[in-house]
Design an enzyme around this catalytic site. Structure first.
Site, PDB file in Angstrom:
ATOM      1  N   SER A 138      13.409  38.256 -31.773  1.00 52.97           N
ATOM      2  CA  SER A 138      14.816  37.858 -31.671  1.00 52.97           C
ATOM      3  C   SER A 138      15.159  36.992 -32.878  1.00 52.97           C
ATOM      4  O   SER A 138      14.300  36.254 -33.383  1.00 52.97           O
ATOM      5  CB  SER A 138      15.003  37.054 -30.387  1.00 52.97           C
ATOM      6  OG  SER A 138      16.221  36.348 -30.423  1.00 52.97           O
ATOM      7  N   TYR A 153      11.976  30.270 -24.917  1.00 54.48           N
ATOM      8  CA  TYR A 153      12.188  31.592 -25.521  1.00 54.48           C
ATOM      9  C   TYR A 153      11.993  31.522 -27.031  1.00 54.48           C
ATOM     10  O   TYR A 153      11.317  32.344 -27.629  1.00 54.48           O
ATOM     11  CB  TYR A 153      13.598  32.074 -25.175  1.00 54.48           C
ATOM     12  CG  TYR A 153      13.862  33.512 -25.572  1.00 54.48           C
ATOM     13  CD1 TYR A 153      13.317  34.566 -24.850  1.00 54.48           C
ATOM     14  CD2 TYR A 153      14.675  33.805 -26.667  1.00 54.48           C
ATOM     15  CE1 TYR A 153      13.566  35.886 -25.206  1.00 54.48           C
ATOM     16  CE2 TYR A 153      14.939  35.117 -27.026  1.00 54.48           C
ATOM     17  CZ  TYR A 153      14.381  36.150 -26.287  1.00 54.48           C
ATOM     18  OH  TYR A 153      14.633  37.462 -26.650  1.00 54.48           O
TER      19      TYR A 153
HETATM   20  N1  LIG Z   1      19.183  41.727 -24.582  1.00 60.79           N
HETATM   21  C1  LIG Z   1      19.266  40.973 -25.676  1.00 60.79           C
HETATM   22  O1  LIG Z   1      20.370  40.527 -26.059  1.00 60.79           O
HETATM   23  C2  LIG Z   1      18.033  40.675 -26.500  1.00 60.79           C
HETATM   24  C3  LIG Z   1      18.204  39.954 -27.692  1.00 60.79           C
HETATM   25  C4  LIG Z   1      17.097  39.688 -28.491  1.00 60.79           C
HETATM   26  C5  LIG Z   1      15.851  40.139 -28.075  1.00 60.79           C
HETATM   27  N2  LIG Z   1      15.710  40.830 -26.900  1.00 60.79           N
HETATM   28  C6  LIG Z   1      14.362  41.275 -26.523  1.00 60.79           C
HETATM   29  O2  LIG Z   1      14.374  42.655 -26.240  1.00 60.79           O
HETATM   30  C7  LIG Z   1      13.331  42.974 -25.299  1.00 60.79           C
HETATM   31  C8  LIG Z   1      13.902  43.809 -24.174  1.00 60.79           C
HETATM   32  O3  LIG Z   1      14.862  43.022 -23.498  1.00 60.79           O
HETATM   33  P1  LIG Z   1      16.071  43.625 -22.628  1.00 60.79           P
HETATM   34  O4  LIG Z   1      17.309  43.034 -23.147  1.00 60.79           O
HETATM   35  O5  LIG Z   1      15.949  45.105 -22.519  1.00 60.79           O
HETATM   36  O6  LIG Z   1      15.788  42.899 -21.238  1.00 60.79           O
HETATM   37  P2  LIG Z   1      15.620  43.428 -19.753  1.00 60.79           P
HETATM   38  O7  LIG Z   1      16.649  44.449 -19.449  1.00 60.79           O
HETATM   39  O8  LIG Z   1      15.518  42.204 -18.929  1.00 60.79           O
HETATM   40  O9  LIG Z   1      14.228  44.178 -19.827  1.00 60.79           O
HETATM   41  C9  LIG Z   1      13.034  43.482 -20.016  1.00 60.79           C
HETATM   42  C10 LIG Z   1      11.922  44.390 -19.619  1.00 60.79           C
HETATM   43  O10 LIG Z   1      10.687  43.674 -19.748  1.00 60.79           O
HETATM   44  C11 LIG Z   1       9.953  43.907 -18.583  1.00 60.79           C
HETATM   45  N3  LIG Z   1       8.942  42.895 -18.285  1.00 60.79           N
HETATM   46  C12 LIG Z   1       9.073  41.561 -18.132  1.00 60.79           C
HETATM   47  N4  LIG Z   1       7.883  41.006 -17.838  1.00 60.79           N
HETATM   48  C13 LIG Z   1       6.985  42.030 -17.809  1.00 60.79           C
HETATM   49  C14 LIG Z   1       5.602  42.112 -17.550  1.00 60.79           C
HETATM   50  N5  LIG Z   1       4.874  41.037 -17.231  1.00 60.79           N
HETATM   51  N6  LIG Z   1       4.998  43.323 -17.629  1.00 60.79           N
HETATM   52  C15 LIG Z   1       5.709  44.421 -17.935  1.00 60.79           C
HETATM   53  N7  LIG Z   1       7.031  44.420 -18.168  1.00 60.79           N
HETATM   54  C16 LIG Z   1       7.648  43.223 -18.098  1.00 60.79           C
HETATM   55  C17 LIG Z   1      10.985  43.971 -17.463  1.00 60.79           C
HETATM   56  O11 LIG Z   1      10.412  44.553 -16.330  1.00 60.79           O
HETATM   57  P3  LIG Z   1      11.018  44.374 -14.835  1.00 60.79           P
HETATM   58  O12 LIG Z   1      12.042  45.458 -14.715  1.00 60.79           O
HETATM   59  O13 LIG Z   1       9.831  44.583 -13.964  1.00 60.79           O
HETATM   60  O14 LIG Z   1      11.591  43.002 -14.756  1.00 60.79           O
HETATM   61  C18 LIG Z   1      12.031  44.834 -18.157  1.00 60.79           C
HETATM   62  O15 LIG Z   1      11.716  46.198 -18.058  1.00 60.79           O
HETATM   63  C19 LIG Z   1      12.752  41.624 -24.857  1.00 60.79           C
HETATM   64  O16 LIG Z   1      11.555  41.363 -25.548  1.00 60.79           O
HETATM   65  C20 LIG Z   1      13.829  40.633 -25.269  1.00 60.79           C
HETATM   66  O17 LIG Z   1      13.309  39.334 -25.489  1.00 60.79           O
HETATM   67  C21 LIG Z   1      16.776  41.098 -26.111  1.00 60.79           C
END
Ligand SMILES: NC(=O)c1ccc[n+]([C@@H]2O[C@H](COP(=O)([O-])OP(=O)(O)OC[C@H]3O[C@@H](n4cnc5c(N)ncnc54)[C@H](OP(=O)(O)O)[C@@H]3O)[C@@H](O)[C@H]2O)c1
Length: 229
Positions: A138, A153
């Site tokens: 991020s 984070y």
């Molecule tokens: N959305 C944003 O604006 C944003 C910005 C910058 C970076 N990111 C990064 O992008 C990545 C994806 O985020 P997202 O926005 O798609 O969020 P999200 O919709 O909350 O998805 C996160 C995913 O990670 C999984 N997860 C969490 N803990 C886990 C574990 N112990 N083992 C396996 N899976 C696990 C969750 O599984 P469950 O379904 O089981 O909870 C979910 O599938 C993350 O690394 C996040 O930090 C996101």
């Protein structure tokens, strides 16, 4: 065709990555910690004519990681791309009174689990002629623009960027590239409804790094452009 495993890909940005990569004809392995969600995601993709393999994988569970390595070895004999996408964003409070247990949990999932995934899959990545690792970080991790708020984070993703740099150096002799990406502010469960980008836009840079002709290494990207650490 590459064999590509994406962690935390039953929803959000990871799901969009699998969808795009599988639609391009790559052998994807969609993973997530809940069997039901993983199967549902596979069914949804299948209804759109997109095929993906699935595996139940909680990245905090060492036994499941070991089983996942055995599964990929047995079925594919190698891994071309590991995308460490799974992540959490719990509220640890502001920096002054932050709950250190929450910060520790965040580092376990966002930093140490991707580290363990790299260690575990390394023997299979070494069997690929063009192996790549993409760590989903991020801009909130950038030391060059570090701000207040979300201390757990920020710490976890800055440390993930260090994991990227360390492994990019140490795996260079094997020809394995390692990069970090920022997906931007994306409408997912984590980003929430006010986020500005669709999951497909957030997934694009990781998909590009997974499949581009010659991968860079040891860099941090957003929208396919290098950004400052
Ligand atoms: N959305 C944003 O604006 C944003 C910005 C910058 C970076 N990111 C990064 O992008 C990545 C994806 O985020 P997202 O926005 O798609 O969020 P999200 O919709 O909350 O998805 C996160 C995913 O990670 C999984 N997860 C969490 N803990 C886990 C574990 N112990 N083992 C396996 N899976 C696990 C969750 O599984 P469950 O379904 O089981 O909870 C979910 O599938 C993350 O690394 C996040 O930090 C996101």
């Amino acid at each position: 065709m590459k064999t590509i495993l994406v962690t935390g890909s039953s929803k959000g940005i990871g799901y969009a990555m699998v969808k795009s990569l599988a639609a391009q004809g790559h052998q994807t392995i969609l993973t997530g910690r809940t069997a039901e969600q993983v199967v549902t995601a596979q069914r949804e993709l299948s209804q759109e004519g997109i095929k993906t393999d699935i595996y139940v994988l909680d990245i905090l569970n060492e036994a499941q990681i070991k089983s996942a390595v055995e599964y990929v070895d047995k079925h594919y004999g190698k891994l071309d791309v590991l995308i460490n996408n799974a992540g959490i964003f719990p509220n640890a409070g502001n920096s002054e009174f932050a709950n250190l247990d929450v910060i520790r949990e965040t580092i376990e999932t966002n930093t140490l689990a991707p580290y363990r995934m790299i260690q575990a899959f390394l023997p299979l990545l070494k069997k690929s002629h063009d192996a790549r690792i993409v760590n989903v970080s991020s801009k909130m991790a950038s030391l060059s623009s570090m701000n207040g708020g979300a201390p757990g984070y920020r710490l976890s993703k800055t440390a993930l960027n260090a994991v990227t740099k360390i492994f990019a150096h140490d795996l260079a002799p094997y020809g394995i590239s390692v990069n970090s990406i920022c997906p931007g502010f994306v409408k997912t469960q984590m980003g929430g409804p006010t986020a500005t980008r669709e999951p497909e836009e957030g997934a694009d840079t990781a998909c590009w790094l997974a499949t581009c002709e010659k991968s860079p290494t040891g860099k941090f990207f957003h929208d396919r452009k290098e950004i400052a650490w």
